[in-house]
Motif scaffolding. Sequence first.
Motif, PDB file in Angstrom:
ATOM      1  N   GLU A   8       0.848  -1.205   0.000  1.00 50.15           N
ATOM      2  CA  GLU A   8       0.000   0.000   0.000  1.00 50.15           C
ATOM      3  C   GLU A   8       0.881   1.252   0.000  1.00 50.15           C
ATOM      4  N   ARG A   9       2.021   1.144   0.697  1.00 51.62           N
ATOM      5  CA  ARG A   9       2.930   2.290   0.734  1.00 51.62           C
ATOM      6  C   ARG A   9       3.681   2.437  -0.601  1.00 51.62           C
ATOM      7  N   SER A  10       4.172   1.324  -1.140  1.00 53.15           N
ATOM      8  CA  SER A  10       4.967   1.416  -2.374  1.00 53.15           C
ATOM      9  C   SER A  10       4.133   1.879  -3.568  1.00 53.15           C
ATOM     10  N   TYR A  60      19.147   9.821   7.960  1.00 55.00           N
ATOM     11  CA  TYR A  60      19.155   8.894   9.076  1.00 55.00           C
ATOM     12  C   TYR A  60      18.717   7.519   8.604  1.00 55.00           C
ATOM     13  N   ALA A  61      17.796   6.893   9.287  1.00 53.53           N
ATOM     14  CA  ALA A  61      17.548   5.479   9.033  1.00 53.53           C
ATOM     15  C   ALA A  61      16.197   5.226   8.369  1.00 53.53           C
ATOM     16  N   GLY A  62      15.777   6.142   7.467  1.00 54.66           N
ATOM     17  CA  GLY A  62      14.578   5.886   6.672  1.00 54.66           C
ATOM     18  C   GLY A  62      14.667   4.503   6.064  1.00 54.66           C
ATOM     19  N   THR A  63      15.844   4.163   5.554  1.00 61.12           N
ATOM     20  CA  THR A  63      16.174   2.761   5.315  1.00 61.12           C
ATOM     21  C   THR A  63      17.414   2.442   6.132  1.00 61.12           C
ATOM     22  N   ASN A  87      16.632   9.667   3.293  1.00 62.69           N
ATOM     23  CA  ASN A  87      16.341   8.722   4.390  1.00 62.69           C
ATOM     24  C   ASN A  87      15.961   9.430   5.684  1.00 62.69           C
ATOM     25  N   SER A  88      15.377  10.577   5.621  1.00 64.82           N
ATOM     26  CA  SER A  88      14.997  11.271   6.853  1.00 64.82           C
ATOM     27  C   SER A  88      13.979  12.362   6.549  1.00 64.82           C
ATOM     28  N   ASN A  89      13.248  12.716   7.590  1.00 66.89           N
ATOM     29  CA  ASN A  89      12.212  13.745   7.474  1.00 66.89           C
ATOM     30  C   ASN A  89      12.387  14.755   8.612  1.00 66.89           C
ATOM     31  N   PRO A  90      13.506  15.494   8.591  1.00 63.62           N
ATOM     32  CA  PRO A  90      13.857  16.323   9.751  1.00 63.62           C
ATOM     33  C   PRO A  90      12.822  17.365  10.139  1.00 63.62           C
ATOM     34  N   ALA A 146      12.963   8.476  -5.027  1.00 68.38           N
ATOM     35  CA  ALA A 146      13.805   7.325  -4.656  1.00 68.38           C
ATOM     36  C   ALA A 146      12.982   6.041  -4.733  1.00 68.38           C
ATOM     37  N   THR A 147      13.665   4.937  -4.963  1.00 69.97           N
ATOM     38  CA  THR A 147      12.994   3.633  -4.966  1.00 69.97           C
ATOM     39  C   THR A 147      12.691   3.191  -3.542  1.00 69.97           C
ATOM     40  N   THR A 148      11.714   2.300  -3.405  1.00 70.81           N
ATOM     41  CA  THR A 148      11.435   1.688  -2.097  1.00 70.81           C
ATOM     42  C   THR A 148      12.153   0.340  -2.024  1.00 70.81           C
ATOM     43  N   GLU A 196      12.201  -2.283  -4.665  1.00 73.17           N
ATOM     44  CA  GLU A 196      12.751  -1.948  -5.984  1.00 73.17           C
ATOM     45  C   GLU A 196      14.275  -1.894  -6.030  1.00 73.17           C
ATOM     46  N   HIS A 197      14.951  -2.150  -4.920  1.00 72.54           N
ATOM     47  CA  HIS A 197      16.419  -2.064  -4.966  1.00 72.54           C
ATOM     48  C   HIS A 197      17.088  -3.152  -4.121  1.00 72.54           C
ATOM     49  N   TRP A 198      18.387  -3.298  -4.328  1.00 72.09           N
ATOM     50  CA  TRP A 198      19.200  -4.248  -3.564  1.00 72.09           C
ATOM     51  C   TRP A 198      19.656  -3.616  -2.261  1.00 72.09           C
ATOM     52  N   SER A 223       8.094   8.994  11.427  1.00 66.97           N
ATOM     53  CA  SER A 223       7.071   9.679  10.628  1.00 66.97           C
ATOM     54  C   SER A 223       6.714   8.893   9.366  1.00 66.97           C
ATOM     55  N   SER A 224       7.295   7.687   9.202  1.00 63.93           N
ATOM     56  CA  SER A 224       6.925   6.872   8.042  1.00 63.93           C
ATOM     57  C   SER A 224       5.564   6.229   8.308  1.00 63.93           C
ATOM     58  N   PHE A 225       4.796   6.020   7.277  1.00 68.27           N
ATOM     59  CA  PHE A 225       3.456   5.418   7.296  1.00 68.27           C
ATOM     60  C   PHE A 225       2.350   6.382   7.736  1.00 68.27           C
ATOM     61  N   GLY A 270       3.711  10.167  18.852  1.00 64.67           N
ATOM     62  CA  GLY A 270       4.324  10.730  17.648  1.00 64.67           C
ATOM     63  C   GLY A 270       4.250   9.772  16.485  1.00 64.67           C
ATOM     64  N   ILE A 271       4.982  10.037  15.434  1.00 60.54           N
ATOM     65  CA  ILE A 271       5.423  11.371  15.035  1.00 60.54           C
ATOM     66  C   ILE A 271       4.617  11.732  13.801  1.00 60.54           C
ATOM     67  N   TRP A 272       3.585  12.539  14.024  1.00 58.54           N
ATOM     68  CA  TRP A 272       2.685  12.915  12.933  1.00 58.54           C
ATOM     69  C   TRP A 272       3.386  13.818  11.932  1.00 58.54           C
ATOM     70  N   VAL A 320      16.871  15.312  23.483  1.00 57.40           N
ATOM     71  CA  VAL A 320      16.189  15.029  24.754  1.00 57.40           C
ATOM     72  C   VAL A 320      14.667  15.156  24.570  1.00 57.40           C
ATOM     73  N   PHE A 321      14.147  14.405  23.612  1.00 52.73           N
ATOM     74  CA  PHE A 321      12.720  14.502  23.287  1.00 52.73           C
ATOM     75  C   PHE A 321      11.814  14.343  24.511  1.00 52.73           C
ATOM     76  N   TYR A 322      12.225  13.502  25.487  1.00 52.36           N
ATOM     77  CA  TYR A 322      11.341  13.193  26.608  1.00 52.36           C
ATOM     78  C   TYR A 322      11.697  13.990  27.865  1.00 52.36           C
TER      79      TYR A 322
HETATM   80  N1  LIG Z   1       9.143  13.830  19.543  1.00 49.51           N
HETATM   81  C1  LIG Z   1       9.841  12.784  19.122  1.00 49.51           C
HETATM   82  N2  LIG Z   1      10.645  12.919  18.060  1.00 49.51           N
HETATM   83  C2  LIG Z   1      11.389  11.871  17.636  1.00 49.51           C
HETATM   84  C3  LIG Z   1      11.303  10.621  18.284  1.00 49.51           C
HETATM   85  C4  LIG Z   1      10.436  10.495  19.396  1.00 49.51           C
HETATM   86  O1  LIG Z   1      10.317   9.434  20.015  1.00 49.51           O
HETATM   87  N3  LIG Z   1       9.712  11.598  19.789  1.00 49.51           N
HETATM   88  N4  LIG Z   1      12.067   9.584  17.826  1.00 49.51           N
HETATM   89  C5  LIG Z   1      13.337   9.912  17.189  1.00 49.51           C
HETATM   90  C6  LIG Z   1      13.947   8.732  16.599  1.00 49.51           C
HETATM   91  S1  LIG Z   1      14.208   7.416  17.626  1.00 49.51           S
HETATM   92  C7  LIG Z   1      14.338   8.662  15.320  1.00 49.51           C
HETATM   93  S2  LIG Z   1      15.195   7.285  14.787  1.00 49.51           S
HETATM   94  C8  LIG Z   1      14.051   9.758  14.387  1.00 49.51           C
HETATM   95  C9  LIG Z   1      13.633   9.182  13.026  1.00 49.51           C
HETATM   96  O2  LIG Z   1      13.583  10.089  12.090  1.00 49.51           O
HETATM   97  P1  LIG Z   1      13.813   9.729  10.536  1.00 49.51           P
HETATM   98  O3  LIG Z   1      15.041   8.894  10.369  1.00 49.51           O
HETATM   99  O4  LIG Z   1      13.716  10.980   9.801  1.00 49.51           O
HETATM  100  O5  LIG Z   1      12.633   8.685  10.227  1.00 49.51           O
HETATM  101  P2  LIG Z   1      11.265   8.834   9.457  1.00 49.51           P
HETATM  102  O6  LIG Z   1      10.452   9.873  10.070  1.00 49.51           O
HETATM  103  O7  LIG Z   1      10.707   7.493   9.390  1.00 49.51           O
HETATM  104  O8  LIG Z   1      11.686   9.349   8.012  1.00 49.51           O
HETATM  105  C10 LIG Z   1      12.414   8.563   7.143  1.00 49.51           C
HETATM  106  C11 LIG Z   1      12.124   9.015   5.713  1.00 49.51           C
HETATM  107  O9  LIG Z   1      12.993   8.287   4.838  1.00 49.51           O
HETATM  108  C12 LIG Z   1      12.273   7.960   3.675  1.00 49.51           C
HETATM  109  N5  LIG Z   1      12.908   6.783   3.056  1.00 49.51           N
HETATM  110  C13 LIG Z   1      12.747   5.478   3.362  1.00 49.51           C
HETATM  111  N6  LIG Z   1      13.487   4.708   2.544  1.00 49.51           N
HETATM  112  C14 LIG Z   1      14.144   5.529   1.705  1.00 49.51           C
HETATM  113  C15 LIG Z   1      15.058   5.305   0.614  1.00 49.51           C
HETATM  114  O10 LIG Z   1      15.419   4.192   0.268  1.00 49.51           O
HETATM  115  N7  LIG Z   1      15.521   6.414  -0.013  1.00 49.51           N
HETATM  116  C16 LIG Z   1      15.151   7.678   0.349  1.00 49.51           C
HETATM  117  N8  LIG Z   1      15.689   8.704  -0.297  1.00 49.51           N
HETATM  118  N9  LIG Z   1      14.254   7.903   1.351  1.00 49.51           N
HETATM  119  C17 LIG Z   1      13.780   6.842   2.011  1.00 49.51           C
HETATM  120  C18 LIG Z   1      10.861   7.711   4.134  1.00 49.51           C
HETATM  121  O11 LIG Z   1       9.954   7.916   3.083  1.00 49.51           O
HETATM  122  C19 LIG Z   1      10.706   8.708   5.286  1.00 49.51           C
HETATM  123  O12 LIG Z   1      10.057   9.885   4.900  1.00 49.51           O
HETATM  124  O13 LIG Z   1      12.997  10.580  14.887  1.00 49.51           O
HETATM  125  C20 LIG Z   1      13.239  11.063  16.180  1.00 49.51           C
HETATM  126  N10 LIG Z   1      12.200  12.024  16.558  1.00 49.51           N
END
Ligand SMILES: Nc1nc2c(c(=O)[nH]1)N[C@H]1C(S)=C(S)[C@@H](COP(=O)(O)OP(=O)(O)OC[C@H]3O[C@@H](n4cnc5c(=O)[nH]c(N)nc54)[C@H](O)[C@@H]3O)O[C@H]1N2
Length: 706
Positions: free
Chosen positions: A71-73, A126-129, A405-408, A449-451, A454-456, A595-597, A658-660, A687-689
């Motif tokens: 559904e996401r891909s 970061y760790a989006g993947t 790989n992040s949604n800052p 970007a691919t999901t 779609e990639h190795w 913030s994924s999903f 979170g994280i809307w 220090v989110f908490y």
């Molecule tokens: N208030 C509050 N804030 C927090 C937290 C909390 O508990 N409370 N938790 C914190 C923690 S633990 C973390 S790890 C961070 C996480 O923060 P992020 O690492 O930014 O994680 P996501 O919000 O999931 O965003 C990852 C994005 O990467 C994208 N993505 C996935 N795969 C790929 C790919 O192959 N290629 C590309 N280009 N993009 C891809 C996704 O579509 C998604 O939008 O947030 C932190 N923020």
Amino acid sequence: MRNTISISPSVSFVKADSQPVQVRGACLHDCPDTCSLLTTVENGVAIKVQGNPEHPQTGGVLCNKVSRYTERSYHPERLLQPLKRVGPKGTGQFEPVSWDAALTDIAARLKAIAAHNPEAIVPYSYAGTMGQVQSESMAGRFFNRLGASFLDRTICATAGGEGFTQTLGGKVGMRVEFFAESKLIIIWGSNSIGSNLHFWRYVQQAKRDGAKLICIDPRKSETAEKCHEHIALLPGTDAALALALMHELITHDWLDHDYISRHTLGWQALKERALQWPPERAAEVCRVPVEQIKNLARDYGQCFVNQQPAAIRLNYGMQRVRGGGNAARAVACLPALIGAWRHRAGGVLLSSSGLFPVDKAALQRPELLAGRQPRTINMSTIGNALLEDTSPQFGPKIEALMVYNSNPVAVAPESGKVVQGFAREDLFTVVLEHFKTDTADYADYLLPATTQLEHWDVHSAYGHTDALLNRPAIAPLGQAKPNTQIFRELAAHMGFTEPCFSDDDETLCRAVYGDKVDFNELLNKGFATLKLPDAPFAEGHFPTPSGLCEFFSERLQAMGLDGLPDHVPNYETLGTSDQFPLAMISPPARNFLNSSFVNVKSLRDIEGEPVLEMHADDAAARGITSGAVVTVFNQRGEYRVKAEVSRRARPGVVNGLGIWWRKLGLDGTNVNQLTSQHLTDLGRGPVFYDCLVQVRLAAQAEPQTV
Ligand SMILES: Nc1nc2c(c(=O)[nH]1)N[C@H]1C(S)=C(S)[C@@H](COP(=O)(O)OP(=O)(O)OC[C@H]3O[C@@H](n4cnc5c(=O)[nH]c(N)nc54)[C@H](O)[C@@H]3O)O[C@H]1N2
Ligand SMILES: Nc1nc2c(c(=O)[nH]1)N[C@H]1C(S)=C(S)[C@@H](COP(=O)(O)OP(=O)(O)OC[C@H]3O[C@@H](n4cnc5c(=O)[nH]c(N)nc54)[C@H](O)[C@@H]3O)O[C@H]1N2
Ligand SMILES: [Mo]
């Protein structure tokens, strides 16, 4: 020598007219479970993603989120072509451009900046993947060659990670499967059912075999309510609890003196420290009944007396406060005191990532830096960093950001500042994404970007000890490209001619572990278990400088820090502010992954809307009832959510799940509007908490006159 089995990036084995096939993959997400996936492909379309029953850690079971991965891909809002900004920053107005036009212009902009100062260019990822290849391989090479600023990737795990490194020598610990044999399991700062589901299966097995389960968490989470005991301490008080636990072990002599004398460092000093923490003192700090602390110590101590395995599953919830590093360090000391490490089902597990032999240098090629030492930007304070002007201490102003790989904009603390930074008209921002996230709205170029389908990729885990291979199941959708390919092509547009920029994804996959993991096994089975001892520290041999469990750390002392673990109070301690009398934590909602999903409708429908859980007393004192829209605020900002008077909240603490995505919440903000950019005692983490707030009923909307 190259192996004969080719893993060419083509997906020719999934023919458009073929019978349905199942392709082995790996879950990409930032989650301890790193599941093995089976994707069913029919006519070139992925129709189902399931857990691989052959992978013991996955056991054929997936979480609700990833079972909806198709559904996401295939989401109708997937980004399928490169886009260029046309409207003002942040409004998300774009027009399509060709890949070549986009990469040519991006290369020209980056070259112009690099000509005067490459450090003005900053990667943000970061760790989006979690894939080793689609995260920092080709991208790492690209930024090293450019001489861009380094990014300190602190947003999740560095405080606890540093606490463990200073105590046990690394992110090392128990093998997760042996929790099934434990007799006492302490789940400390983790909602395993929500965020570590496959670990919970081992806990269930242990429970059936008579284990006692204790959860330590300010929130009565799904996990806490299923444990025999729940200790609902105040956020940021875990070190006090751990020290009081030590106090009790010492005064009752529930101590493995033999283990302590042979395998630890600094026992006398730790003992003196712990004796300053009688349970009564900790009870006051943690605001829990003193009996609970005494019982916890008795349960733990009895495991020593009866020679039964006691295991602690620590996770990252407890380290998102000022003293998070010290708290993790204090907990890391506990197993040595009772000799829990002697048993394979005893000890502690925070993260297993340090056990994987990842060859970072082979992936990222630090030699491309050619002796340069760029400055480092901390991702947890990106708001301040973007707003900082040139200064001798900070270095050049940030002129370009490349986000992948992040949604800052949604996840980094103090979003007010983050948004202000991203909104700078003089900042050149490129975002590689699947979707038009809050961050993507601020891009000058938005690249599709691919999901994972779609990639190795190759994946290490942080909650178990198997390496996994992800094969693509389908061809890239639209014009999407893997991150590696985008950086490869951008390198070519920059005129980087080093041969490593031509390495294909197969070469990168093989480089992850070199010959330390059998790549054939990954190709044939999809996973390979690391060869590790069952009870790694039964005879000491900790990977610390001394080889001992370091209660006292000379390295910390040399940095001018406390050599012993201590309770470090929060920056924003409950009871110190009349204006903001509530502590807020913001753990993840179960159906989102950070913030994924959030944009996957079927999952968002389950979560409904942003929610603030409140204890009945705190709600009543403010005239708040369930369902009311409330404003949560502090000196940094405010956001509106629906209040839920909930038994999950303890008095004095509100839970803003979170994280809307900001744009999918009320008013276009989320919980991070309130969190601060302070950093943890160890590891420079967020220090989110550690966040005081006040809550009031939101003003009713004015009736509209038609
Ligand atoms: N208030 C509050 N804030 C927090 C937290 C909390 O508990 N409370 N938790 C914190 C923690 S633990 C973390 S790890 C961070 C996480 O923060 P992020 O690492 O930014 O994680 P996501 O919000 O999931 O965003 C990852 C994005 O990467 C994208 N993505 C996935 N795969 C790929 C790919 O192959 N290629 C590309 N280009 N993009 C891809 C996704 O579509 C998604 O939008 O947030 C932190 N923020
Ligand atoms: N469903 C789902 N799974 C996830 C994620 C997600 O967003 N959704 N995020 C993933 C990521 S990036 C990470 S880092 C891991 C995180 O994994 P965990 O660290 O296990 O995260 P949570 O499950 O949120 O558990 C944190 C728990 O700590 C509690 N807590 C808050 N403050 C304190 C405190 O001061 N002391 C103690 N003892 N407890 C406290 C919270 O109430 C919460 O229940 O989970 C991963 N898995
Ligand atoms: Mo995380």
